[in-house]
Design a protein around this motif. Sequence first.
Motif, mmCIF file in Angstrom:
data_model
loop_
_atom_site.group_PDB
_atom_site.id
_atom_site.type_symbol
_atom_site.label_atom_id
_atom_site.label_comp_id
_atom_site.label_asym_id
_atom_site.label_seq_id
_atom_site.Cartn_x
_atom_site.Cartn_y
_atom_site.Cartn_z
ATOM 1 N N GLY A 1 48.441 48.406 54.404
ATOM 2 C CA GLY A 1 48.433 47.267 55.382
ATOM 3 C C GLY A 1 48.383 45.971 54.663
ATOM 4 O O GLY A 1 48.844 45.147 55.231
ATOM 5 N N ILE A 2 48.033 45.951 53.535
ATOM 6 C CA ILE A 2 48.168 44.548 52.643
ATOM 7 C C ILE A 2 48.661 44.979 51.381
ATOM 8 O O ILE A 2 48.517 46.405 50.928
ATOM 9 N N ASP A 3 49.332 44.073 50.699
ATOM 10 C CA ASP A 3 49.878 44.350 49.400
ATOM 11 C C ASP A 3 48.712 44.722 48.434
ATOM 12 O O ASP A 3 47.917 43.507 48.487
ATOM 13 N N VAL A 4 48.803 45.596 47.656
ATOM 14 C CA VAL A 4 47.598 45.552 46.462
ATOM 15 C C VAL A 4 48.034 44.633 45.381
ATOM 16 O O VAL A 4 49.076 44.359 44.932
ATOM 17 N N PHE A 5 46.789 43.998 44.667
ATOM 18 C CA PHE A 5 47.161 43.246 43.443
ATOM 19 C C PHE A 5 45.843 43.394 42.630
ATOM 20 O O PHE A 5 44.853 43.976 43.005
ATOM 21 N N GLU A 6 46.004 43.047 41.351
ATOM 22 C CA GLU A 6 44.846 43.123 40.571
ATOM 23 C C GLU A 6 43.990 41.946 40.875
ATOM 24 O O GLU A 6 44.383 40.676 40.484
ATOM 25 N N PRO A 7 42.613 42.094 41.158
ATOM 26 C CA PRO A 7 41.960 40.761 41.784
ATOM 27 C C PRO A 7 41.173 40.137 40.606
ATOM 28 O O PRO A 7 41.307 40.740 39.406
ATOM 29 N N GLN A 8 40.958 38.620 40.850
ATOM 30 C CA GLN A 8 40.401 37.864 39.907
ATOM 31 C C GLN A 8 38.869 38.230 40.082
ATOM 32 O O GLN A 8 38.071 38.095 39.035
ATOM 33 N N THR A 9 38.192 38.708 41.152
ATOM 34 C CA THR A 9 36.670 38.764 41.098
ATOM 35 C C THR A 9 36.554 39.735 40.095
ATOM 36 O O THR A 9 37.067 41.048 40.146
ATOM 37 N N ARG A 10 35.358 39.655 39.440
ATOM 38 C CA ARG A 10 35.122 40.485 38.182
ATOM 39 C C ARG A 10 34.347 41.681 38.914
ATOM 40 O O ARG A 10 33.686 41.664 39.739
ATOM 41 N N LEU A 11 34.274 42.825 38.152
ATOM 42 C CA LEU A 11 33.618 43.982 38.386
ATOM 43 C C LEU A 11 32.344 43.784 37.436
ATOM 44 O O LEU A 11 32.571 43.740 36.093
ATOM 45 N N GLN A 12 31.346 43.795 37.971
ATOM 46 C CA GLN A 12 29.835 43.677 37.180
ATOM 47 C C GLN A 12 29.770 44.926 36.303
ATOM 48 O O GLN A 12 30.268 46.156 36.926
ATOM 49 N N GLU A 13 29.284 44.999 35.264
ATOM 50 C CA GLU A 13 29.045 45.843 34.366
ATOM 51 C C GLU A 13 27.758 47.043 34.920
ATOM 52 O O GLU A 13 27.876 48.215 34.736
ATOM 53 N N GLN A 14 26.857 46.352 35.557
ATOM 54 C CA GLN A 14 25.697 47.052 35.954
ATOM 55 C C GLN A 14 26.034 48.199 37.159
ATOM 56 O O GLN A 14 27.208 47.799 37.820
ATOM 57 N N HIS A 15 25.452 49.509 36.966
ATOM 58 C CA HIS A 15 25.972 50.174 37.997
ATOM 59 C C HIS A 15 25.288 50.240 39.233
ATOM 60 O O HIS A 15 24.111 49.225 39.310
ATOM 61 N N ALA A 16 25.981 50.094 40.462
ATOM 62 C CA ALA A 16 25.569 49.749 41.760
ATOM 63 C C ALA A 16 24.205 50.302 41.964
ATOM 64 O O ALA A 16 23.325 49.532 42.414
#
Length: 317
Positions: free
Chosen positions: A91-106
């Motif tokens: 429903g939205i176009d997928v893109f590579e986000p700027q928001t970083r993925l944290q290294e720590q496990h959730a």
Amino acid sequence: MTPRKVILDCDPGQDDAVALFLAMSSPSELDILGITTVAGNVPLELTQRNARMICDIAGQSNLAVYAGCARPMQRDPITAEAIHGNTGIDGIDVFEPQTRLQEQHAVDFIIAALLAADEHSITLVATGPLTNIGTAIRQQPSILDSVEEIVLMGGTMREGGNRSPSAEFNILVDPDAADIVFKCGRPITAMGLDVSHKVLSTRKRVSRIEALGHPVAKATAGMLSFFHRHDSKKYGSEGTPLHDPCTVAYLLQPELFEFKECNVSVETESELTLGHTAVDFWHVTDRPLNCSWAYEVDADGFFELLTNRLARFANPA
Ligand code: BDR
Ligand code: CA
């Protein structure tokens, strides 16, 4: 008013995404400590990416997003591409986000945040399978001292199941984690299908959101229009249930809902009814009251709140 500290644990999912937007729109009420993602509607690598895309669209790339458990505590994963599309947020176009993925496990983040926090000071908002939270509790039970409340989308009583005849999807995917959560002893507020099936995103309601005209509004309308295709056929209703935002709406405007204190127990053994939430609504057992079970909602009020809050994204970064 001091904003309530929340961790948003999710598996986006269009409705998770709208719950995230709603939470991000409300900084005076909610202080988002982190967004933790889990495998659910789609595999973990997509849910974490989708959560980061939602942060980008909302102009909130500063938020910390963590990837958590890639599979349920004891079982094989179950996903829901038939409903959410292959991306999880079709429903939205997928893109590579700027928001970083944290290294720590959730799970490590949840444990560390709770261990460092004051007593009863953090609310966990869960809109996916409860694997991250169940695992964190199992690894470090003392984290519960810092939990103010767990607000979750999961379970069903009057509505029956949406993924099996007896079970709601989030509980069915990881009933063992749900069992740990419902037995944890901290206050739990559960938004199950009994309320979410009344919160229908009809075309009129979605059009009002779309008319706001900004990227968050367009993304919301796009996702809900996709969601609509499957669910309106399944339920024979106009508009799809907007499950996950019920959690955040409750934190913002609890009077939209009616609750009853109940015992909720999760079936973890039966092949036939796995993931069933046995809600003791009429208090016919002496099991302890462990949950505020939502059973009624003001759907118009809910969409008024959602639309008004999304209007705040008029000037995203
Ligand atoms: C729940 O399952 C998922 O498909 C939705 O995101 C929601 O959390 C509804 O049963
Ligand atoms: Ca979800």
